[in-house]
Design a protein around this motif. Sequence first.
Motif, PDB file in Angstrom:
ATOM      1  N   UNK A  65      -7.683  14.395   5.057  1.00 59.81           N
ATOM      2  CA  UNK A  65      -7.876  15.858   4.933  1.00 59.81           C
ATOM      3  C   UNK A  65      -6.556  16.642   5.016  1.00 59.81           C
ATOM      4  N   UNK A  66      -5.497  16.082   4.486  1.00 60.04           N
ATOM      5  CA  UNK A  66      -4.206  16.804   4.516  1.00 60.04           C
ATOM      6  C   UNK A  66      -4.167  17.767   3.322  1.00 60.04           C
ATOM      7  N   UNK A  67      -4.877  18.871   3.461  1.00 65.66           N
ATOM      8  CA  UNK A  67      -5.079  19.770   2.318  1.00 65.66           C
ATOM      9  C   UNK A  67      -3.807  20.502   1.892  1.00 65.66           C
ATOM     10  N   UNK A  68      -2.788  20.529   2.777  1.00 61.15           N
ATOM     11  CA  UNK A  68      -1.511  21.132   2.388  1.00 61.15           C
ATOM     12  C   UNK A  68      -0.938  20.447   1.144  1.00 61.15           C
ATOM     13  N   UNK A  69      -1.347  19.207   0.902  1.00 60.57           N
ATOM     14  CA  UNK A  69      -0.822  18.457  -0.246  1.00 60.57           C
ATOM     15  C   UNK A  69      -1.164  19.135  -1.581  1.00 60.57           C
ATOM     16  N   UNK A  74       2.924  18.984  -7.954  1.00 58.67           N
ATOM     17  CA  UNK A  74       2.673  17.629  -8.473  1.00 58.67           C
ATOM     18  C   UNK A  74       2.573  16.627  -7.333  1.00 58.67           C
ATOM     19  N   UNK A  75       1.718  15.648  -7.554  1.00 59.04           N
ATOM     20  CA  UNK A  75       1.650  14.492  -6.650  1.00 59.04           C
ATOM     21  C   UNK A  75       1.998  13.266  -7.491  1.00 59.04           C
ATOM     22  N   UNK A  76       2.815  12.404  -6.925  1.00 59.29           N
ATOM     23  CA  UNK A  76       3.162  11.174  -7.637  1.00 59.29           C
ATOM     24  C   UNK A  76       2.604  10.022  -6.828  1.00 59.29           C
ATOM     25  N   UNK A  77       1.705   9.275  -7.428  1.00 59.10           N
ATOM     26  CA  UNK A  77       1.129   8.130  -6.729  1.00 59.10           C
ATOM     27  C   UNK A  77       1.912   6.887  -7.159  1.00 59.10           C
ATOM     28  N   UNK A  78       2.512   6.233  -6.175  1.00 57.92           N
ATOM     29  CA  UNK A  78       3.271   5.012  -6.478  1.00 57.92           C
ATOM     30  C   UNK A  78       2.357   3.825  -6.209  1.00 57.92           C
ATOM     31  N   UNK A  79       2.126   3.044  -7.265  1.00 53.24           N
ATOM     32  CA  UNK A  79       1.241   1.878  -7.154  1.00 53.24           C
ATOM     33  C   UNK A  79       2.062   0.612  -7.331  1.00 53.24           C
ATOM     34  N   UNK A 137      -6.521  -0.072 -11.865  1.00 51.20           N
ATOM     35  CA  UNK A 137      -6.994  -1.425 -12.199  1.00 51.20           C
ATOM     36  C   UNK A 137      -7.097  -2.326 -10.970  1.00 51.20           C
ATOM     37  N   UNK A 138      -7.939  -3.333 -11.083  1.00 53.33           N
ATOM     38  CA  UNK A 138      -7.980  -4.414 -10.090  1.00 53.33           C
ATOM     39  C   UNK A 138      -6.604  -5.075 -10.055  1.00 53.33           C
ATOM     40  N   UNK A 139      -6.182  -5.495  -8.880  1.00 53.37           N
ATOM     41  CA  UNK A 139      -4.871  -6.173  -8.787  1.00 53.37           C
ATOM     42  C   UNK A 139      -3.714  -5.205  -8.664  1.00 53.37           C
ATOM     43  N   UNK A 140      -4.037  -3.902  -8.714  1.00 50.89           N
ATOM     44  CA  UNK A 140      -3.002  -2.868  -8.543  1.00 50.89           C
ATOM     45  C   UNK A 140      -3.410  -2.027  -7.333  1.00 50.89           C
ATOM     46  N   UNK A 141      -2.435  -1.752  -6.453  1.00 53.61           N
ATOM     47  CA  UNK A 141      -2.752  -1.014  -5.217  1.00 53.61           C
ATOM     48  C   UNK A 141      -1.910   0.243  -5.093  1.00 53.61           C
ATOM     49  N   UNK A 142      -2.524   1.371  -4.723  1.00 54.21           N
ATOM     50  CA  UNK A 142      -1.707   2.554  -4.417  1.00 54.21           C
ATOM     51  C   UNK A 142      -0.977   2.315  -3.096  1.00 54.21           C
ATOM     52  N   UNK A 143       0.328   2.528  -3.077  1.00 57.28           N
ATOM     53  CA  UNK A 143       1.115   2.267  -1.857  1.00 57.28           C
ATOM     54  C   UNK A 143       1.570   3.564  -1.192  1.00 57.28           C
ATOM     55  N   UNK A 144       1.766   4.617  -1.978  1.00 53.09           N
ATOM     56  CA  UNK A 144       2.254   5.870  -1.398  1.00 53.09           C
ATOM     57  C   UNK A 144       1.945   7.024  -2.339  1.00 53.09           C
ATOM     58  N   UNK A 145       1.804   8.199  -1.740  1.00 63.66           N
ATOM     59  CA  UNK A 145       1.700   9.424  -2.543  1.00 63.66           C
ATOM     60  C   UNK A 145       2.882  10.294  -2.147  1.00 63.66           C
ATOM     61  N   UNK A 146       3.619  10.761  -3.145  1.00 61.00           N
ATOM     62  CA  UNK A 146       4.757  11.642  -2.871  1.00 61.00           C
ATOM     63  C   UNK A 146       4.392  13.040  -3.363  1.00 61.00           C
ATOM     64  N   UNK A 147       4.423  14.007  -2.461  1.00 64.84           N
ATOM     65  CA  UNK A 147       4.204  15.392  -2.885  1.00 64.84           C
ATOM     66  C   UNK A 147       5.529  15.902  -3.445  1.00 64.84           C
ATOM     67  N   UNK A 148       5.448  16.777  -4.462  1.00 68.59           N
ATOM     68  CA  UNK A 148       6.682  17.226  -5.125  1.00 68.59           C
ATOM     69  C   UNK A 148       6.578  18.700  -5.524  1.00 68.59           C
TER      70      UNK A 148
END
Length: 200
Positions: A65-69, A74-79, A137-148
């Motif tokens: 619930x970190x709604x400030x994000x 932009x949000x960048x999801x690093x997978x 996709x299967x076999x791919x994992x989100x590792x981090x979200x970077x707010x920008x």
Amino acid sequence: MDVSKAIKDRRSIKNYKSKDVPLKDILECIDAAHYAPSSGNLQNWKFIIIKDHETKQKLAENCLEQLWMCEAPALIVICSDRDCIESYYEQHKNIFSIQNCALAAQNFMLRAHSLKLGTCFVSGFSKMQIKRILKIDEGVEPEAIITLGYPSEKPISKRHHIETCTFFETYGNRRADKSLFPLSKHVKSVKNLFSKFKKN
Ligand SMILES: Cc1cc2nc3c(=O)[nH]c(=O)nc-3n(C[C@H](O)[C@H](O)[C@H](O)COP(=O)(O)O)c2cc1C
């Protein structure tokens, strides 16, 4: 921007101006990220750029619930393509995946800072939910979200003294040469520190 200045001036930013970030700047940051070192040079990272408000809202809700994000333009999801790592390093796939993406994230954040953009690294999320929202996709994992976005705050740096995290030769050993302390006085002349240390 000088690397040392970028490293020391960067702060996690949680308040953003509503001004949009040009795509070319986002791509500059991704370009910097993909120059990070990676295990076996596998470069297993993938970057998803999110600008859609509804998607940002869903992601923020699933990040404790970190709604400030949502304020960040932009949000960048690093997978991580973990299947790709597994085929080379079966036992180490999880740790290498995370380490490679963390290094890419730091490059991303430093390049963003050099472009006067603010970022914050977020990884407190349910991977399953993020995968569902972003159709990962299967076999791919989100590792981090970077707010920008452009910062609308200037937080101060809080760091422990380097004495608290620096040892000599064995863990916990701070007894090198008393005249070396405080270690911070050597930070601008690391060469002196080591030449002095070798004598003892
Ligand atoms: C693995 C990791 C997870 C983090 N998760 C969050 C998070 O969920 N929310 C948040 O506001 N900041 C998060 N941060 C940012 C840290 O709170 C921040 O880096 C730390 O307080 C130091 O501040 P600085 O980045 O301004 O130097 C995270 C940082 C790391 C490295």
